[in-house]
Design an enzyme around this catalytic site. Sequence first.
Site, PDB file in Angstrom:
ATOM      1  N   GLU A 115     -13.569  -0.081  13.077  1.00  0.00           N
ATOM      2  CA  GLU A 115     -12.299  -0.452  12.822  1.00  0.00           C
ATOM      3  C   GLU A 115     -11.720  -1.477  13.402  1.00  0.00           C
ATOM      4  OE1 GLU A 115     -11.352   0.986  10.288  1.00  0.00           O
ATOM      5  OE2 GLU A 115     -12.069   2.999  10.411  1.00  0.00           O
ATOM      6  N   HIS A 138      -6.452   4.469  17.394  1.00  0.00           N
ATOM      7  CA  HIS A 138      -6.788   5.263  16.165  1.00  0.00           C
ATOM      8  C   HIS A 138      -7.313   6.655  16.527  1.00  0.00           C
ATOM      9  CE1 HIS A 138      -8.120   6.610  12.520  1.00  0.00           C
ATOM     10  NE2 HIS A 138      -9.520   6.270  12.596  1.00  0.00           N
ATOM     11  N   HIS A 140      -7.820  10.841  15.244  1.00  0.00           N
ATOM     12  CA  HIS A 140      -8.063  11.778  14.012  1.00  0.00           C
ATOM     13  C   HIS A 140      -7.116  13.088  14.547  1.00  0.00           C
ATOM     14  CE1 HIS A 140     -12.090   9.923  12.401  1.00  0.00           C
ATOM     15  NE2 HIS A 140     -10.948   9.166  12.787  1.00  0.00           N
ATOM     16  N   GLU A 168      13.525  14.404  20.103  1.00  0.00           N
ATOM     17  CA  GLU A 168      13.077  13.219  20.761  1.00  0.00           C
ATOM     18  C   GLU A 168      12.506  12.076  19.880  1.00  0.00           C
ATOM     19  OE1 GLU A 168       8.915  15.259  22.384  1.00  0.00           O
ATOM     20  OE2 GLU A 168       9.572  13.700  23.347  1.00  0.00           O
ATOM     21  N   HIS A 209      -7.194  10.965   6.990  1.00  0.00           N
ATOM     22  CA  HIS A 209      -8.050  10.466   8.064  1.00  0.00           C
ATOM     23  C   HIS A 209      -7.464  10.593   9.385  1.00  0.00           C
ATOM     24  CE1 HIS A 209     -10.904   7.047   8.892  1.00  0.00           C
ATOM     25  NE2 HIS A 209     -10.484   7.502  10.173  1.00  0.00           N
TER      26      HIS A 209
HETATM   27  P1  13P Z   1     -16.344   3.972  15.064  1.00  0.00           P
HETATM   28  O1  13P Z   1     -17.320   4.867  15.629  1.00  0.00           O
HETATM   29  O2  13P Z   1     -17.251   3.017  14.237  1.00  0.00           O
HETATM   30  O3  13P Z   1     -15.269   3.506  15.710  1.00  0.00           O
HETATM   31  O4  13P Z   1     -15.400   4.701  13.704  1.00  0.00           O
HETATM   32  C1  13P Z   1     -14.873   6.043  13.883  1.00  0.00           C
HETATM   33  C2  13P Z   1     -13.891   6.145  12.894  1.00  0.00           C
HETATM   34  O5  13P Z   1     -13.011   6.873  13.231  1.00  0.00           O
HETATM   35  C3  13P Z   1     -13.575   5.415  11.804  1.00  0.00           C
HETATM   36  O6  13P Z   1     -12.391   5.341  11.244  1.00  0.00           O
HETATM   37 ZN    ZN Z   2     -11.164   7.173  11.890  1.00  0.00          ZN
END
Ligand code: 13P
Ligand code: ZN
Length: 274
Positions: A115, A138, A140, A168, A209
């Site tokens: 990413e 980023h 999940h 908040e 995602h």
């Molecule tokens: P990477 O291991 O390449 O960082 O990818 C993980 C991910 O969350 C892709 O969206």
């Molecule tokens: Zn991801």
Amino acid sequence: MKVLDAEFVQGFIRMADDGWQQGWHERNGGNLSYRVKPEEADSVKESFAPGEWKPIGVFVPELAGEYFLVTGSGKYFRNVIIKPEESIGLIELDGRGENYRIVWGLAGGGVPTSELPTHLMNHEVKKKQNEKYRVIYHAHTTNMIALTFVLPLKDEVFTRELWEMATECPVVFPDGVGVVPWMVPGGSRIAEATSELMKTYDLAVWAHHGMFAAGEDFDLTFGLMHTAEKSAEILVKMLSMRPDKLQTISPDNFRDLAKDFHVTLPEKFLYEKQ
Ligand code: 13P
Ligand code: ZN
């Protein structure tokens, strides 16, 4: 100084481990990047061993010559704290913002996160707005991902529902949250869509995602992700009890809150519901 002794590297490792402990980083899920200050890069230069230049995949001229600390592609957040030299790396961008090279870390043939295009395009947007922004994260986040299956994928709806779940929230993210529809991850198209939203927001949801957060430092950026995900968790719990609310925070309540907490809440989020 050794790279691993630097405060910014320690802060990065701690944040990665905090994210792992929250349950947001199954396997190699998620990635983190930090735009290194020139004096921080100088302080660890003695350990640099530059590799070959490689294309970033996007063009980020505003970031030319800068250094970034990044997680590696396929690396597990769970391992960052015990194997930092293999799991993370420092990269340098060339004078045009088109290529990068690894100067430290990602030992054993690692490469930066897939990413990287989204991280760097987000950094570029944020740096242009406010030089103090240095972190892109980023994750999940389970509950936010769950919500992308049941809420309309609209900035207005996600922002308003998250705001209503915790008082908040409008203070922590007064600009709101953007939503990217499902797209193939890891390329320039999703990077462009996300960085477009980052012109308005510090948070972008990736449907089915995860989330991207931007901030000035590790505390603010982790705190932002944590606050939004906690609000998503409350919403998931509420929706699991019953589909409607008996009472909630009203648009006028938000307007009163905005006055006392000195934040501006865009009226587009304070719509009347049917
Ligand atoms: P990477 O291991 O390449 O960082 O990818 C993980 C991910 O969350 C892709 O969206
Ligand atoms: Zn991801």
